[in-house]
Scaffold this motif. Structure first.
Motif, PDB file in Angstrom:
ATOM      1  N   ILE A 150       0.949  -1.166  -0.002  1.00 42.63           N
ATOM      2  CA  ILE A 150       0.071   0.257  -0.046  1.00 42.63           C
ATOM      3  C   ILE A 150       0.955   1.275   0.082  1.00 42.63           C
ATOM      4  O   ILE A 150       0.702   2.360  -0.775  1.00 42.63           O
ATOM      5  CB  ILE A 150      -0.920   0.171   1.152  1.00 42.63           C
ATOM      6  N   TYR A 151       1.787   1.288   0.913  1.00 44.28           N
ATOM      7  CA  TYR A 151       2.874   2.493   1.051  1.00 44.28           C
ATOM      8  C   TYR A 151       3.632   2.751  -0.343  1.00 44.28           C
ATOM      9  O   TYR A 151       3.630   3.843  -0.869  1.00 44.28           O
ATOM     10  CB  TYR A 151       3.903   2.351   1.882  1.00 44.28           C
ATOM     11  N   LYS A 152       3.896   1.527  -0.901  1.00 42.57           N
ATOM     12  CA  LYS A 152       4.641   1.490  -2.082  1.00 42.57           C
ATOM     13  C   LYS A 152       3.754   1.857  -3.394  1.00 42.57           C
ATOM     14  O   LYS A 152       4.358   2.903  -4.095  1.00 42.57           O
ATOM     15  CB  LYS A 152       4.991   0.163  -2.602  1.00 42.57           C
ATOM     16  N   ALA A 153       2.628   1.733  -3.448  1.00 42.19           N
ATOM     17  CA  ALA A 153       1.607   2.266  -4.258  1.00 42.19           C
ATOM     18  C   ALA A 153       1.430   3.794  -4.273  1.00 42.19           C
ATOM     19  O   ALA A 153       1.181   4.528  -4.972  1.00 42.19           O
ATOM     20  CB  ALA A 153       0.269   1.552  -4.276  1.00 42.19           C
ATOM     21  N   VAL A 154       1.186   4.105  -2.919  1.00 42.66           N
ATOM     22  CA  VAL A 154       0.759   5.406  -2.613  1.00 42.66           C
ATOM     23  C   VAL A 154       2.064   6.499  -2.962  1.00 42.66           C
ATOM     24  O   VAL A 154       1.928   7.539  -3.710  1.00 42.66           O
ATOM     25  CB  VAL A 154       0.594   5.836  -1.102  1.00 42.66           C
ATOM     26  N   LYS A 155       3.300   5.931  -2.839  1.00 44.23           N
ATOM     27  CA  LYS A 155       4.485   6.814  -3.004  1.00 44.23           C
ATOM     28  C   LYS A 155       4.612   6.853  -4.533  1.00 44.23           C
ATOM     29  O   LYS A 155       5.213   8.077  -5.117  1.00 44.23           O
ATOM     30  CB  LYS A 155       5.835   5.914  -2.554  1.00 44.23           C
ATOM     31  N   ALA A 156       4.201   5.665  -5.221  1.00 49.69           N
ATOM     32  CA  ALA A 156       4.201   5.889  -6.950  1.00 49.69           C
ATOM     33  C   ALA A 156       3.388   6.652  -7.384  1.00 49.69           C
ATOM     34  O   ALA A 156       3.671   7.231  -8.422  1.00 49.69           O
ATOM     35  CB  ALA A 156       4.095   4.296  -7.358  1.00 49.69           C
ATOM     36  N   LEU A 157       2.082   7.142  -6.580  1.00 51.63           N
ATOM     37  CA  LEU A 157       1.220   7.955  -7.081  1.00 51.63           C
ATOM     38  C   LEU A 157       1.364   9.427  -6.619  1.00 51.63           C
ATOM     39  O   LEU A 157       0.493  10.319  -7.298  1.00 51.63           O
ATOM     40  CB  LEU A 157      -0.028   7.224  -6.939  1.00 51.63           C
ATOM     41  N   THR A 158       2.004   9.436  -5.633  1.00 55.66           N
ATOM     42  CA  THR A 158       2.010  10.894  -4.948  1.00 55.66           C
ATOM     43  C   THR A 158       3.280  11.401  -5.033  1.00 55.66           C
ATOM     44  O   THR A 158       3.632  12.840  -5.246  1.00 55.66           O
ATOM     45  CB  THR A 158       1.675  10.860  -3.413  1.00 55.66           C
ATOM     46  N   ASP A 159       4.659  10.715  -5.442  1.00 53.07           N
ATOM     47  CA  ASP A 159       5.887  11.111  -5.718  1.00 53.07           C
ATOM     48  C   ASP A 159       5.910  11.858  -7.071  1.00 53.07           C
ATOM     49  O   ASP A 159       5.520  11.029  -7.926  1.00 53.07           O
ATOM     50  CB  ASP A 159       7.000  10.260  -5.414  1.00 53.07           C
ATOM     51  N   GLU A 160       6.477  13.013  -7.146  1.00 53.38           N
ATOM     52  CA  GLU A 160       6.433  13.381  -8.647  1.00 53.38           C
ATOM     53  C   GLU A 160       7.337  12.792  -9.485  1.00 53.38           C
ATOM     54  O   GLU A 160       6.983  12.414 -10.793  1.00 53.38           O
ATOM     55  CB  GLU A 160       6.894  15.052  -8.555  1.00 53.38           C
ATOM     56  N   SER A 162       8.315   9.632  -9.056  1.00 55.66           N
ATOM     57  CA  SER A 162       7.740   8.071  -9.239  1.00 55.66           C
ATOM     58  C   SER A 162       6.515   8.200 -10.190  1.00 55.66           C
ATOM     59  O   SER A 162       6.110   7.397 -10.990  1.00 55.66           O
ATOM     60  CB  SER A 162       7.448   7.766  -7.728  1.00 55.66           C
ATOM     61  N   LYS A 163       5.760   9.064 -10.183  1.00 63.71           N
ATOM     62  CA  LYS A 163       4.282   9.518 -10.779  1.00 63.71           C
ATOM     63  C   LYS A 163       4.805   9.702 -12.260  1.00 63.71           C
ATOM     64  O   LYS A 163       4.265   9.143 -13.425  1.00 63.71           O
ATOM     65  CB  LYS A 163       3.495  10.637 -10.123  1.00 63.71           C
ATOM     66  N   ARG A 164       5.695  10.599 -12.396  1.00 61.84           N
ATOM     67  CA  ARG A 164       6.197  10.703 -13.824  1.00 61.84           C
ATOM     68  C   ARG A 164       6.692   9.292 -14.606  1.00 61.84           C
ATOM     69  O   ARG A 164       6.472   9.157 -15.776  1.00 61.84           O
ATOM     70  CB  ARG A 164       7.302  11.950 -13.772  1.00 61.84           C
ATOM     71  N   ASN A 165       7.645   8.507 -13.948  1.00 62.79           N
ATOM     72  CA  ASN A 165       8.162   7.254 -14.409  1.00 62.79           C
ATOM     73  C   ASN A 165       6.907   6.389 -14.597  1.00 62.79           C
ATOM     74  O   ASN A 165       6.897   5.600 -15.627  1.00 62.79           O
ATOM     75  CB  ASN A 165       9.138   6.626 -13.442  1.00 62.79           C
ATOM     76  N   TRP A 166       5.992   6.392 -13.604  1.00 62.26           N
ATOM     77  CA  TRP A 166       4.793   5.673 -13.909  1.00 62.26           C
ATOM     78  C   TRP A 166       3.974   5.855 -15.258  1.00 62.26           C
ATOM     79  O   TRP A 166       3.547   5.025 -16.017  1.00 62.26           O
ATOM     80  CB  TRP A 166       4.270   5.617 -12.764  1.00 62.26           C
ATOM     81  N   ASP A 173       9.947   3.101 -11.004  1.00 66.80           N
ATOM     82  CA  ASP A 173      11.521   3.192 -10.925  1.00 66.80           C
ATOM     83  C   ASP A 173      11.765   3.570 -12.296  1.00 66.80           C
ATOM     84  O   ASP A 173      13.114   3.565 -12.592  1.00 66.80           O
ATOM     85  CB  ASP A 173      11.918   1.791 -10.341  1.00 66.80           C
ATOM     86  N   GLY A 174      11.039   3.708 -13.234  1.00 70.70           N
ATOM     87  CA  GLY A 174      11.491   3.997 -14.659  1.00 70.70           C
ATOM     88  C   GLY A 174      11.518   2.815 -15.725  1.00 70.70           C
ATOM     89  O   GLY A 174      10.861   1.847 -15.303  1.00 70.70           O
ATOM     90  N   LYS A 175      12.350   2.772 -16.838  1.00 66.88           N
ATOM     91  CA  LYS A 175      12.247   2.024 -17.529  1.00 66.88           C
ATOM     92  C   LYS A 175      12.932   0.791 -17.221  1.00 66.88           C
ATOM     93  O   LYS A 175      14.108   0.907 -16.357  1.00 66.88           O
ATOM     94  CB  LYS A 175      13.305   2.559 -18.997  1.00 66.88           C
ATOM     95  N   GLN A 176      12.135  -0.600 -17.346  1.00 65.44           N
ATOM     96  CA  GLN A 176      12.654  -1.925 -16.857  1.00 65.44           C
ATOM     97  C   GLN A 176      13.155  -2.526 -18.016  1.00 65.44           C
ATOM     98  O   GLN A 176      13.059  -2.193 -19.375  1.00 65.44           O
ATOM     99  CB  GLN A 176      11.527  -2.394 -16.099  1.00 65.44           C
ATOM    100  N   SER A 177      13.855  -3.547 -17.768  1.00 63.59           N
ATOM    101  CA  SER A 177      14.298  -4.416 -18.586  1.00 63.59           C
ATOM    102  C   SER A 177      13.007  -5.395 -19.476  1.00 63.59           C
ATOM    103  O   SER A 177      12.101  -5.361 -18.706  1.00 63.59           O
ATOM    104  CB  SER A 177      15.335  -5.455 -18.006  1.00 63.59           C
ATOM    105  N   PHE A 178      13.100  -5.467 -20.666  1.00 63.28           N
ATOM    106  CA  PHE A 178      12.255  -6.308 -21.673  1.00 63.28           C
ATOM    107  C   PHE A 178      12.102  -7.644 -20.992  1.00 63.28           C
ATOM    108  O   PHE A 178      12.866  -8.415 -20.554  1.00 63.28           O
ATOM    109  CB  PHE A 178      12.781  -6.277 -22.804  1.00 63.28           C
ATOM    110  N   GLN A 179      10.585  -7.855 -20.751  1.00 60.58           N
ATOM    111  CA  GLN A 179      10.319  -9.037 -20.195  1.00 60.58           C
ATOM    112  C   GLN A 179       9.415  -9.903 -21.359  1.00 60.58           C
ATOM    113  O   GLN A 179       8.282  -9.421 -21.586  1.00 60.58           O
ATOM    114  CB  GLN A 179       9.378  -8.943 -18.842  1.00 60.58           C
ATOM    115  N   LEU A 180       9.668 -11.070 -21.219  1.00 61.65           N
ATOM    116  CA  LEU A 180       8.939 -11.884 -22.227  1.00 61.65           C
ATOM    117  C   LEU A 180       8.495 -13.153 -21.488  1.00 61.65           C
ATOM    118  O   LEU A 180       9.015 -13.699 -20.950  1.00 61.65           O
ATOM    119  CB  LEU A 180       9.881 -12.614 -23.433  1.00 61.65           C
ATOM    120  N   GLY A 181       6.977 -13.423 -21.671  1.00 61.92           N
ATOM    121  CA  GLY A 181       6.239 -14.273 -21.248  1.00 61.92           C
ATOM    122  C   GLY A 181       6.398 -15.648 -21.986  1.00 61.92           C
ATOM    123  O   GLY A 181       5.985 -15.625 -23.151  1.00 61.92           O
ATOM    124  N   LEU A 182       6.474 -16.749 -21.428  1.00 62.90           N
ATOM    125  CA  LEU A 182       6.232 -17.904 -21.916  1.00 62.90           C
ATOM    126  C   LEU A 182       5.320 -19.008 -21.580  1.00 62.90           C
ATOM    127  O   LEU A 182       5.097 -18.973 -20.399  1.00 62.90           O
ATOM    128  CB  LEU A 182       7.750 -18.726 -21.953  1.00 62.90           C
TER     129      LEU A 182
END
Length: 671
Positions: A150-160, A162-166, A173-182
């Motif tokens: 919950i705190y992680k989600a609130v920070k992602a949406l309230t921190d300037e 983190s919100k811009r990265n989202w 946390d910004g751009k992540q590595s490419f993930q491929l689902g199998l």
């Protein structure tokens, strides 16, 4: 760097398995349930022999295909596996949280919710999931983990930041590595299961698959595409010649290697075999002009085998059923095998362009299907008609020699002939079978050259032939006109309608009336185009789906000289005697000048003069003088033409068979 995410719950992998099983099980089940069933024939013969044959074939199929067959067991196991996987797919939920982290979903809000709504949701969730409210250790651990989320989600949406990265990258946390689902279950790639998976792969792809391929190849390398053994075809190729008649062909076909695996030489059968020889001798003396000349004591086993097969074949053609059950079964095997081997003889005759031999081979196939000895009357194809009854068909007014002649008579004349030796029920049955007899007509025969009105020497010509199974009235009209070919036929009939696999309205080809042949027989029609006077077969076509009408196209190379050339089209059935069709055709070959010259495309620029293409182009222009390269080319062309002429004189066939017309006397060039 790319990261791979496997299907930990196995939900997606279950759907993959369901699709794979459906692709295999659905067509296999349909083939098992309906593949062996044929469309019912409209007019089923009611004679005793045909009824007995149908019962025997049905019983044989029941023995060969029991309910608890290997295919049935495999299909049952496959559908049980399908049901199990379907149940797993329905009860296993896809873990979307593990694959996609969304702060709005954690807070129970819609996307792009306001800051006020975020704070309100945070207070409510913290109050609900406070660790102090947990009653046991497990609940406390869950409440702590949920509070952290919950705190992680609130920070992602309230921190300037983190919100811009989202908003930009979909992650706080910004751009992540490419993930491929199998769509592979997680247990398949776990380190502890690697040896088990490797063992399964090794067993399937390095042991089972090579073993299946080796087993298939060991059988396939012995047979050709028509299921005839290669040593048999080699023997036929050596011994078949252009002068063989029916009886030598019968002796040749009995030398096939197939019989060594299906027919046995047992001394216990000697007495039954001797009795069969006596029956054959008596029947041949009574019904044919031939006599049995085989020795009773062959010197070696090979000759003994060939003589036994020949005896069984002749007894089948004479309609003699051995009293010994074993010999009767071997007689049926010989009849079916010989019908297959006829196709191999026909292939060799066609490849060598022997018209008379190809026709004789098909005649032998007709005799095997109808169980008639050479030169016996085609009227014996009718039920209850015996050899001694043939004399009743000979009359001063009408000479009935074939079933077609019988159909041409009116009802009173038919009744007058058949009533002499048949009762009413037998007569109706004979007429019922006679009216099923195919009345073949060639209604169209036309030469055509693609894109040209005139046919020039050595051009590729298409012969369009239309076959129809006519009626009695149409046959009477053909007799009055002297031909069944319609010279005014439109070109619209040239296009054959396409038969789509999903079209269920297509009428099935009726089975041939062949009560003495041990298996069901679908008629096949062979269309020959050639020159009878020179025993030359130019090209041939096979028609196995003639129900009412069929358009056939044959391609061949035109003769090398202008003039009129006479050819013949012969159509023969491999299941019925005396229903052949013959048409004489004249092919007019025009001089090469009759073909219009093709205009050159002026939009294409001329090639450079210093290239070979440029010098060739200069030679085509008026007054163009060939250069050194052109002179070499001219010499090369001269040598090439000389070689082509020598090769042309030595070959016996060009496109689809024949381009050697030098011996034909039907050309008008000399005139």
């Amino acid at each position: 760097m790319a990261q791979y995410a496997y299907d930990e719950t196995g939900a997606v992998f279950n759907y993959f398995l369901l699709t794979l099983l459906a692709f295999v099980l659905l067509p296999s089940t349909y083939s098992w349930a309906f593949g062996g069933r044929k469309a019912a024939t409209k007019d089923v013969c009611r004679c005793d022999l045909c009824a007995k044959k149908r019962r025997r074939i049905a019983a044989m199929k029941k023995r060969e295909q029991p309910i608890l067959s290997t295919k049935f067991i495999l299909l049952s196991f496959g559908w049980m596996l399908f049901a199990f996987v379907a149940y797993k797919a329905a009860t296993t939920a896809v873990d979307e949280q593990a694959t996609l982290w969304n702060p709005y979903r954690i807070l129970g809000l819609e996307d792009n919710a306001s800051l006020e709504a975020i704070n309100k949701a945070r207070k409510a969730l913290i109050l609900k999931w406070h660790p102090d409210k947990a009653r046991d250790e497990a609940a406390k651990i869950l409440a702590t983990e949920t509070t952290v989320e919950i705190y992680k989600a609130v920070k992602a949406l309230t921190d300037e930041e983190s919100k811009r990265n989202w908003d930009e990258w979909g992650h706080p946390d910004g751009k992540q590595s490419f993930q491929l689902g199998l769509a592979l279950p997680g247990w398949l790639v776990r380190e502890g299961n690697s040896y088990k998976v490797l063992f399964v792969y090794t067993a399937m792809f390095m042991i089972l698959l090579p073993a299946l391929v080796a087993r298939w190849w060991s059988k396939a390398k012995k047979l050709n595409k028509d299921k005839i053994m290669n040593p048999t075809m080699a023997k036929f190729y050596r011994e078949l010649n252009a002068n063989l008649t029916v009886k030598p062909l019968m002796e040749l076909i009995c030398k096939a290697d197939e019989f060594y695996t299906t027919i046995t030489l047992d001394k216990a059968d000697s007495a039954a075999q001797d009795k069969l020889v006596e029956q054959v001798i008596v029947t041949m003396e009574r019904t044919t002009a031939s006599r049995w000349t085989k020795k009773s004591t062959p010197k070696d086993a090979q000759t003994a085998m060939q003589q036994k097969v020949y005896l069984l074949l002749v007894s089948h053609l004479l309609r003699i059923t051995p009293k010994s059950p074993k010999l009767a079964e071997e007689q049926r095997i010989v009849a079916e095998t010989c019908a297959t081997l006829v196709g191999g003889l026909l292939q060799i005759a066609i490849s060598r362009q022997w018209l008379s031999t190809a026709l004789t081979v098909v005649d032998l196939g007709q005799m095997i299907t109808q169980a008639l000895y050479p030169h016996q009357s085609p009227l014996l194809q009718l039920p209850n008609v015996k050899l001694e009854d043939i004399r009743h068909f000979k009359h001063k007014k009408h000479q009935v020699t074939t079933i077609r002649d019988l159909i041409d008579l009116d009802e009173k004349e038919q009744d007058a002939i058949l009533s002499k030796f048949l009762d009413k029920e037998q007569k109706d049955l004979a007429l019922h079978v006679a009216h099923q007899y195919p009345l073949l007509r060639i209604t169209k025969a036309k030469f055509k050259m693609l894109g040209e009105d005139a046919i020039i020497p050595n051009a590729i010509v298409t012969l369009i032939i239309k076959l129809e199974l006519g009626t009695k009235s149409e046959m009477e009209i053909d007799k009055k006109n002297g031909t069944s070919i319609n010279a005014n036929a439109d070109d619209e009939d040239d296009e054959e309608p396409k038969n789509n696999w999903w079209d269920t309205t297509k009428e099935a080809v009726p089975l041939a009336h062949s009560p003495y042949f041990p298996a069901e027989k679908t008629p096949v029609w062979w269309v020959y185009f050639g020159d009878i006077s020179q025993n030359r077969l130019i090209t041939v076509a096979k028609v196995n789906d003639l129900v009412t009408e069929k358009t056939v196209r044959l391609q061949f190379q035109a003769p090398p000289r202008p003039g009129q050339w006479e050819f013949q089209v012969l159509v023969k059935s491999d299941a019925h005697l005396a229903c052949d069709a013959l048409a004489s055709l004249k092919l007019t070959v025009s001089p090469p000048e009759a073909a219009p010259l093709q205009e050159e495309d002026d939009d294409i620029s001329d090639p450079e003069e210093d290239t070979i293409a440029g010098q060739m182009n200069a030679m085509r222009k008026p007054g163009g003088a060939p250069g050194p390269a052109a002179g070499k080319r001219g010499a090369a062309e001269s040598n090439s033409d000389s070689e082509d002429e020598n090769d042309h004189a030595g070959r016996s066939g060009g496109v689809n068979g024949v381009d050697n017309y030098e011996d034909s006397d039907s050309s008008d060039e000399d005139e």
